[in-house]
Design an enzyme around this catalytic site. Structure first.
Site, PDB file in Angstrom:
ATOM      1  N   TYR A   1       0.826  -1.223   0.000  1.00  0.00           N
ATOM      2  CA  TYR A   1       0.000   0.000   0.000  1.00  0.00           C
ATOM      3  C   TYR A   1       0.857   1.269   0.000  1.00  0.00           C
ATOM      4  O   TYR A   1       0.349   2.364  -0.192  1.00  0.00           O
ATOM      5  CB  TYR A   1      -0.945   0.044   1.213  1.00  0.00           C
TER       6      TYR A   1
ATOM      7  N   HIS B   1       0.442 -11.857   2.379  1.00  0.00           N
ATOM      8  CA  HIS B   1      -0.611 -11.142   1.649  1.00  0.00           C
ATOM      9  C   HIS B   1      -1.412 -12.057   0.710  1.00  0.00           C
ATOM     10  O   HIS B   1      -2.629 -11.946   0.608  1.00  0.00           O
ATOM     11  CB  HIS B   1       0.009  -9.979   0.873  1.00  0.00           C
TER      12      HIS B   1
HETATM   13  N1  LIG Z   1      -5.626  -8.720   2.216  1.00  0.00           N
HETATM   14  C1  LIG Z   1      -6.031  -8.295   1.050  1.00  0.00           C
HETATM   15  O1  LIG Z   1      -5.711  -8.889   0.001  1.00  0.00           O
HETATM   16  C2  LIG Z   1      -6.918  -7.082   0.967  1.00  0.00           C
HETATM   17  C3  LIG Z   1      -7.585  -6.796  -0.239  1.00  0.00           C
HETATM   18  C4  LIG Z   1      -8.405  -5.668  -0.298  1.00  0.00           C
HETATM   19  C5  LIG Z   1      -8.552  -4.856   0.827  1.00  0.00           C
HETATM   20  N2  LIG Z   1      -7.864  -5.140   1.982  1.00  0.00           N
HETATM   21  C6  LIG Z   1      -8.001  -4.262   3.182  1.00  0.00           C
HETATM   22  O2  LIG Z   1      -9.379  -4.126   3.476  1.00  0.00           O
HETATM   23  C7  LIG Z   1      -9.709  -2.736   3.586  1.00  0.00           C
HETATM   24  C8  LIG Z   1     -11.161  -2.489   3.210  1.00  0.00           C
HETATM   25  O3  LIG Z   1     -11.493  -3.042   1.952  1.00  0.00           O
HETATM   26  P1  LIG Z   1     -11.947  -2.174   0.678  1.00  0.00           P
HETATM   27  O4  LIG Z   1     -11.442  -0.794   0.809  1.00  0.00           O
HETATM   28  O5  LIG Z   1     -11.579  -2.977  -0.512  1.00  0.00           O
HETATM   29  O6  LIG Z   1     -13.532  -2.201   0.721  1.00  0.00           O
HETATM   30  P2  LIG Z   1     -14.703  -1.734   1.730  1.00  0.00           P
HETATM   31  O7  LIG Z   1     -14.152  -1.370   3.042  1.00  0.00           O
HETATM   32  O8  LIG Z   1     -15.732  -2.791   1.627  1.00  0.00           O
HETATM   33  O9  LIG Z   1     -15.297  -0.476   0.997  1.00  0.00           O
HETATM   34  C9  LIG Z   1     -14.668   0.775   0.956  1.00  0.00           C
HETATM   35  C10 LIG Z   1     -15.598   1.715   0.200  1.00  0.00           C
HETATM   36  O10 LIG Z   1     -16.834   1.865   0.911  1.00  0.00           O
HETATM   37  C11 LIG Z   1     -17.061   3.238   1.208  1.00  0.00           C
HETATM   38  N3  LIG Z   1     -17.616   3.285   2.573  1.00  0.00           N
HETATM   39  C12 LIG Z   1     -17.015   2.951   3.737  1.00  0.00           C
HETATM   40  N4  LIG Z   1     -17.860   3.094   4.778  1.00  0.00           N
HETATM   41  C13 LIG Z   1     -19.031   3.534   4.256  1.00  0.00           C
HETATM   42  C14 LIG Z   1     -20.283   3.889   4.818  1.00  0.00           C
HETATM   43  N5  LIG Z   1     -20.513   3.806   6.137  1.00  0.00           N
HETATM   44  N6  LIG Z   1     -21.264   4.313   3.973  1.00  0.00           N
HETATM   45  C15 LIG Z   1     -21.052   4.396   2.635  1.00  0.00           C
HETATM   46  N7  LIG Z   1     -19.888   4.091   2.039  1.00  0.00           N
HETATM   47  C16 LIG Z   1     -18.875   3.661   2.842  1.00  0.00           C
HETATM   48  C17 LIG Z   1     -15.712   3.929   1.096  1.00  0.00           C
HETATM   49  O11 LIG Z   1     -15.862   5.237   0.616  1.00  0.00           O
HETATM   50  P3  LIG Z   1     -15.373   6.546   1.469  1.00  0.00           P
HETATM   51  O12 LIG Z   1     -13.920   6.361   1.772  1.00  0.00           O
HETATM   52  O13 LIG Z   1     -15.647   7.662   0.548  1.00  0.00           O
HETATM   53  O14 LIG Z   1     -16.229   6.552   2.703  1.00  0.00           O
HETATM   54  C18 LIG Z   1     -15.014   3.081   0.019  1.00  0.00           C
HETATM   55  O15 LIG Z   1     -15.371   3.535  -1.270  1.00  0.00           O
HETATM   56  C19 LIG Z   1      -8.678  -2.066   2.660  1.00  0.00           C
HETATM   57  O16 LIG Z   1      -8.561  -0.691   2.931  1.00  0.00           O
HETATM   58  C20 LIG Z   1      -7.436  -2.858   2.987  1.00  0.00           C
HETATM   59  O17 LIG Z   1      -6.864  -2.383   4.197  1.00  0.00           O
HETATM   60  C21 LIG Z   1      -7.075  -6.248   2.078  1.00  0.00           C
END
Ligand SMILES: NC(=O)c1ccc[n+]([C@@H]2O[C@H](COP(=O)([O-])OP(=O)(O)OC[C@H]3O[C@@H](n4cnc5c(N)ncnc54)[C@H](OP(=O)(O)O)[C@@H]3O)[C@@H](O)[C@H]2O)c1
Length: 275
Positions: free
Chosen positions: A48, A106
């Site tokens: 990241y 990862h």
């Molecule tokens: N291990 C892995 O391979 C892997 C892969 C992917 C992700 N991750 C980790 O998981 C974390 C989260 O996953 P993600 O970012 O893919 O998806 P997520 O958390 O499911 O979704 C994030 C999205 O949802 C929006 N959001 C968040 N809270 C909200 C709410 N209460 N109401 C409306 N919209 C909302 C955010 O927009 P805003 O920011 O505009 O609120 C953003 O666009 C990542 O940041 C990373 O740390 C790990």
């Protein structure tokens, strides 16, 4: 913030902040606000490229280091080409921290992930990390790992949300005391989530948002969630999930939304060199 206890006895907050793809001032301001609101768990990865900002916030915070839970991850490229202790030490140096609370593989890079696990066990024994785990491991990856492991993963961080409920994998992990952590827990607010009649109905019933219903469903299933948001309002919303309870029928109605739909890569079908 409520916590779950992992299989090595350490506690991890039920909700952490996902930090991808935040960097720079946006990340610093978001983390500062999150800490003010009561967040103490932050999910990052070498890939990241935001360790510096995360370390800066943690080291400048009035909250003691022991009160914060930092997760970072070993990148695919480093599994293949580098000494993993050196890779971790480089991450710690950029973070400005003496240890991380969780170090995760990862992705299960074929031919490499078992060797990586043996090296993670050494890092754990040396006290450079407080716990070790994996991400994106299917049951077959875990079966291979369990055969050679001296220490079982504390966590399997996987894509999990109402469109991809991962029930068989959750059951398998629970048999071995491996805690499930949901990434992309809101399925990145995909249209299927926003337009789900069941989620809309439950949100109306409890006067909550759809994200709060989903995060509560994970909590009641014993699953950790790491939603990403950079909105100060939504940071607060995403941790306000403790003042209502979903019934068994309501939990099952969310389980039934499952359509095995991914918003991220399938670990059995992706190009590990590009992740
Ligand atoms: N291990 C892995 O391979 C892997 C892969 C992917 C992700 N991750 C980790 O998981 C974390 C989260 O996953 P993600 O970012 O893919 O998806 P997520 O958390 O499911 O979704 C994030 C999205 O949802 C929006 N959001 C968040 N809270 C909200 C709410 N209460 N109401 C409306 N919209 C909302 C955010 O927009 P805003 O920011 O505009 O609120 C953003 O666009 C990542 O940041 C990373 O740390 C790990």
């Amino acid at each position: 913030m409520e916590k779950f206890t992992l299989n090595n006895g350490i506690d991890k907050p039920v909700i952490g902040l996902g930090t991808y793809p935040m960097k720079g001032n946006i990340l610093i301001e978001t983390m500062e606000k999150a800490i003010e609101l009561g967040y103490s768990s932050f999910d990052t990865a070498t890939a990241y490229k935001n360790h510096e900002e995360i370390g800066e916030v943690i080291n400048n915070s009035i909250v003691a280091r022991e009160e914060v839970f930092i997760t970072t991850k070993l990148s695919n490229i480093h599994q293949k080409h580098e000494n993993i202790e050196e890779v971790l030490k480089r991450s710690l140096s950029i973070l400005g921290l003496k240890y991380v609370d969780m170090y995760l593989i990862h992705w299960p890079v074929p031919d490499y992930f078992l060797k990586s696990w043996v090296e993670l066990e050494q890092l754990y024994k040396k006290g450079l990390v407080r716990s070790i785990g994996v991400c994106n491991f299917h049951e077959h990856h875990l079966r291979d790992l369990i055969e050679i492991a001296n220490i079982l993963p504390a966590i399997n961080q996987i894509e999990l949300h109402p469109l991809l409920t991962q029930k068989p994998l959750i059951k398998f992990c629970s048999k071995y005391g491996i805690k499930i952590e949901a990434y992309s827990p809101l399925a990145r607010m995909h249209n299927y989530i926003q337009n789900s009649d069941i989620l809309k109905e439950l949100a109306d019933r409890y006067q909550k948002s759809i994200p709060q219903i989903i995060l509560r469903w994970n909590y009641q299933n014993g699953v950790i969630s790491i939603p990403k948001t950079q909105s100060h309002h939504r940071l607060s919303e995403n941790i306000s999930i403790y003042d209502f309870h979903l019934s068994n029928e309501e939990m099952i109605s969310i389980d039934d939304i499952n359509m095995n739909f991914r918003v991220r890569h399938d670990p059995d079908n992706c190009d590990f060199d590009k992740l």
